[in-house]
Enzyme design. Sequence first.
Site, PDB file in Angstrom:
ATOM      1  N   ASP A 130      84.506  54.342 -14.479  1.00  0.00           N
ATOM      2  CA  ASP A 130      83.861  54.618 -13.197  1.00  0.00           C
ATOM      3  C   ASP A 130      82.652  55.549 -13.336  1.00  0.00           C
ATOM      4  O   ASP A 130      82.536  56.315 -14.295  1.00  0.00           O
ATOM      5  CB  ASP A 130      84.854  55.318 -12.254  1.00  0.00           C
TER       6      ASP A 130
ATOM      7  N   HIS B 208      78.637  57.411  -4.034  1.00  0.00           N
ATOM      8  CA  HIS B 208      79.932  58.007  -4.331  1.00  0.00           C
ATOM      9  C   HIS B 208      80.458  58.980  -3.271  1.00  0.00           C
ATOM     10  O   HIS B 208      80.987  60.047  -3.593  1.00  0.00           O
ATOM     11  CB  HIS B 208      79.895  58.694  -5.705  1.00  0.00           C
TER      12      HIS B 208
ATOM     13  N   HIS C 175      86.297  57.525 -16.937  1.00  0.00           N
ATOM     14  CA  HIS C 175      84.943  57.764 -16.439  1.00  0.00           C
ATOM     15  C   HIS C 175      84.004  57.844 -17.642  1.00  0.00           C
ATOM     16  O   HIS C 175      84.149  58.758 -18.471  1.00  0.00           O
ATOM     17  CB  HIS C 175      84.887  59.072 -15.637  1.00  0.00           C
TER      18      HIS C 175
HETATM   19 NI    NI Z   1      84.283  57.676  -8.952  1.00  0.00          NI
END
Ligand code: NI
Length: 261
Positions: free
Chosen positions: A77, A131, A218
Amino acid sequence: MNIGALSRRPATAGARRGTARTIVTAVLMTAACGIGQLVATTTTARAATAGALSAYQERSHKPVDCDRVKCVALTFDDGPGKHTDALLGHLAAYRARATFFVVGQNVAANPDIVRRAYEAGHEIGGHTWSHPNLTKLSAAEVRSQFDRADQAIKAAIGVAPKLVRPPYGAFNETVRMQTERPLVMWSVDTLDWRLRDSAKVTDKTLKSVRPGSVILFHDTHPTTVAAMPRVLKALSERGYRFVTVSQLYGGKPPRLVYGRD
Ligand code: NI
């Protein structure tokens, strides 16, 4: 951050694509990045019919049958970022496919790497434009977040994403109403955003993974990217195949996705 999910599908060797499968009532608590919510939902999903292959499978020389082999979906992500290029190298070394839930404004700033990821066979999912916590926004604002991200992704790879993941895993009915696409959550949270330690991220991943897991990472953290060679090596040795989220679900992910384990 804790997420528990109940999802079930026919687990017998005879379970095949083309048979109906039901994702049972899933009651889960998420406390993603400090945001908690209780979600209860029932989803019924039907497996892909024969021949209805996703674009990702069509681009694959050898489609993976996750009913027959151990599959895991690695998801990354918040990128693309300056470590995404190194990650693509690690994934290529193991012929691993992954799913990137990219932030639209990052895509607009660096479309080339998203294009390279897509061309390498990875799946590109949307993770909104900037986001935000979508549960704090109006319906129009949520839709704008999806639309702007879609436009940036389409400009980079030519197609809009088929999957979306709400930031922080935070969604409500207003959010769900703004897109027909699957909202992809995860079944394993590596806590990489908090640990910021490659050895710990590796250990957490290897202890938690099960066949069918959707694992949250991430690629904005160098410690996560640095963990990948060990993660990929260890899971390869256990017989796992690294597939995209769409591949994991035979090209037809359910409306809500939490992993199949
Ligand atoms: Ni995120």
